[in-house]
Scaffold this active site. Structure first.
Site, PDB file in Angstrom:
ATOM      1  N   TYR A 193      37.613  48.523  56.760  1.00 48.09           N
ATOM      2  CA  TYR A 193      37.326  49.805  57.141  1.00 48.09           C
ATOM      3  C   TYR A 193      36.776  49.511  58.594  1.00 48.09           C
ATOM      4  CZ  TYR A 193      34.769  53.977  57.632  1.00 48.09           C
ATOM      5  OH  TYR A 193      34.371  55.328  58.062  1.00 48.09           O
ATOM      6  N   GLU A 214      38.100  57.017  63.085  1.00 47.70           N
ATOM      7  CA  GLU A 214      38.076  56.261  61.716  1.00 47.70           C
ATOM      8  C   GLU A 214      39.526  55.308  61.324  1.00 47.70           C
ATOM      9  OE1 GLU A 214      36.008  57.293  57.596  1.00 47.70           O
ATOM     10  OE2 GLU A 214      37.433  58.358  58.109  1.00 47.70           O
TER      11      GLU A 214
END
Length: 397
Positions: free
Chosen positions: A118, A206
Site C-alpha cells: 500500500y 493512493e
C-alpha cells in the site's frame, strides 16, 4: 476532482512511473481485441477486466474480474459494462459502469515472490507537510491494516520547501522489506511518484496495490488520484478528464450557475452566503432537530437570478421538507435576495414547502418589506434563535 484509474495511470506515465499496461474499452465487443493487443505487448495470457467508476472496493462488488482466456475477457466485459456497481463506497444506489480497463496480468512465473504494498501521498494538515503513508500489507483496506496491525503502517513526512530526500526513499524501500533489484527499483520509483503528486496539484495519490513482480519490477496496479479543484486552471489537460457522469447531477447543475453546492442526506434545505455562515446554519438546523439536506453558498455577489436557480436545485431533492434562507448582507444586498425569492415563487410555481427567511445587513429592511408584501407563505426571522425555533415548529407540522 476525482480521476478514473485509467486517467491517473496515463498521468503517472508522463512522469516515467511504471504502471501496469492496459487499454480502455467502452464497447464490450472491443474487449477481445484489446486483450489480444496486450498479449502481443507483454506475452502474457492473463488479464484483469476492471470497472472504471469513482469508487473503491470495486472487486468486492464484482467490478474486477481475472480472465484466463480471450473468451473470458469478452464475457466479463459484457457483464461489467452497463451494470449498476455497488461497493462499500458507492452507497446502496451504486454507480453505472460505462467503461472498463482491460489490463495485463501481473502474476507470472519468475525467480522471486511477488508482493503487494500500500502506498499513498497526501497532505498532513497538522504538520503542514506532505506525507507518504505506506505499508507492506497491500491489496486490502488501509483502515483494516491500521486496526489489526498498526505496526505495519509507516509514514515519511516531507518538507515541501526541500522535497523528498534520498534517505527517505531508501527508508521506504527498507520498511517494505525489499532488497536487491527490487530495492533499487523502489528507490527510483518514490521520487518519480512524488514529483507526479506535486506537479499535478493532487490532494491525494493512493496506490493499492503497489506491486513487486516476480522479476522484481515495481508496478502501479491500481491508483486513485484527486486533483485540487482550485488548481485546475493550471492543468487544462487534467480538467478535460472530468467525468460528469460520476458526479451528483445537482452538483453539476449548481456549478453551471456558479453556486457552491454539496448534497447531503438531511431534510432541511439551506441557502446561505459565505462558507462560515453556511456551517453555522447547518449546526443550527441540527440543534433544532433537523438534518441539513445540502451545503449551498450563493456567494457574495448573488443576484435574483442566482437565488432563483438555487431554489430550483434545492427543490429537486425529494428529501427536503423545509428550506432555510440565511443571508448576511455584506457585499450582497438583502433586497436582491428577497427579489430572487419572490421571483422563484412566481417562476417555479406554487412551493408547498415551508420557507424560513432570515435576512440581515445591507438593505435588510427593504428586503423584509418585499417579503411581507409579496403575499407568499414565508416565515420571517431576525435572530438565529428565531430561525431555529421556526425550523423546529415547521418540522413538527
Amino acid at each position: 476532482m476525482n480521476l478514473h484509474e485509467y486517467q491517473g495511470k496515463s498521468l503517472l506515465k508522463k512522469y516515467d512511473v511504471p504502471v501496469a499496461e492496459g487499454i480502455l474499452v467502452e464497447d464490450p465487443s472491443l474487449a477481445r481485441a484489446a486483450a489480444e493487443e496486450l498479449e502481443q505487448r507483454t506475452g502474457l495470457k492473463i488479464w484483469a477486466v476492471k470497472a472504471q467508476i469513482h469508487a473503491g472496493g470495486r472487486g468486492k462488488g464484482g467490478g474486477v474480474k481475472i480472465a484466463h482466456s480471450l473468451e473470458e475477457v469478452e464475457q466479463f466485459a459484457h457483464q461489467i459494462i452497463g451494470m449498476q456497481l455497488v461497493t462499500p463506497q458507492t452507497g446502496p444506489e451504486g454507480k453505472k459502469v460505462r467503461k472498463v480497463l482491460v489490463e495485463q496480468g501481473i502474476y507470472y512465473p519468475g525467480p522471486a515472490e511477488p508482493k503487494e504494498f500500500y502506498f499513498s501521498i497526501l497532505l498532513n494538515r497538522a504538520s503542514l507537510r506532505n506525507m507518504i503513508l505506506y505499508s507492506p500489507r497491500g491489496g486490502m483496506n488501509i483502515e483494516e491494516v491500521a486496526e489489526e496491525t498498526p505496526d505495519q503502517i509507516f509514514t515519511e513526512e516531507i518538507d515541501p520547501r526541500v522535497g523528498i530526500l534520498p534517505f527517505q526513499c531508501r527508508h521506504i524501500a527498507f520498511n517494505l522489506g525489499l532488497n536487491g533489484q527490487a530495492y533499487r527499483n523502489m528507490v527510483k520509483f518514490v521520487p518519480k511518484i512524488y514529483q507526479a503528486y506535486i506537479e499535478s496539484d493532487a490532494t491525494l495519490l493512493e496506490i493499492n496495490p503497489l506491486f513487486k513482480t516476480s522479476d522484481d519490477k515495481i508496478l502501479v496496479v491500481d491508483t486513485k488520484m484527486v486533483i485540487d479543484n482550485n488548481a485546475l486552471f493550471r492543468h487544462p489537460d487534467i480538467e478535460a478528464m472530468r467525468d460528469i457522469h460520476e458526479e451528483d447531477p445537482m452538483e453539476v447543475e449548481a456549478g453551471q450557475h456558479n453556486l457552491s453546492y454539496v448534497k447531503l442526506n438531511g431534510n432541511v434545505g439551506c441557502m446561505v452566503n459565505g462558507a462560515g455562515l453556511a456551517m453555522a446554519t447547518m449546526d443550527i438546523i441540527k440543534l433544532s432537530g433537523g438534518e441539513p439536506a445540502n451545503f449551498l453558498d450563493v456567494g457574495g455577489s448573488a443576484n435574483a437570478k442566482r437565488v432563483e436557480e438555487a431554489f430550483r436545485i434545492i427543490l429537486k431533492d425529494p428529501n427536503v421538507k423545509a428550506i432555510l434562507v440565511n443571508i448576511f448582507g455584506g457585499i450582497v444586498r438583502c433586497d436582491r435576495v428577497a427579489t430572487g425569492i419572490v421571483d422563484a415563487y412566481k417562476n417555479i410555481g406554487e412551493i408547498d414547502l415551508p420557507i424560513i427567511v432570515r435576512l440581515q445587513g445591507t438593505n435588510a429592511e427593504e428586503a423584509k418589506e418585499i417579503i411581507d408584501h409579496s403575499g407568499l407563505k414565508v416565515h420571517s426571522a431576525i435572530l438565529l434563535k428565531e430561525a431555529a425555533d421556526l425550523i423546529r415548529t415547521v418540522l413538527k407540522e
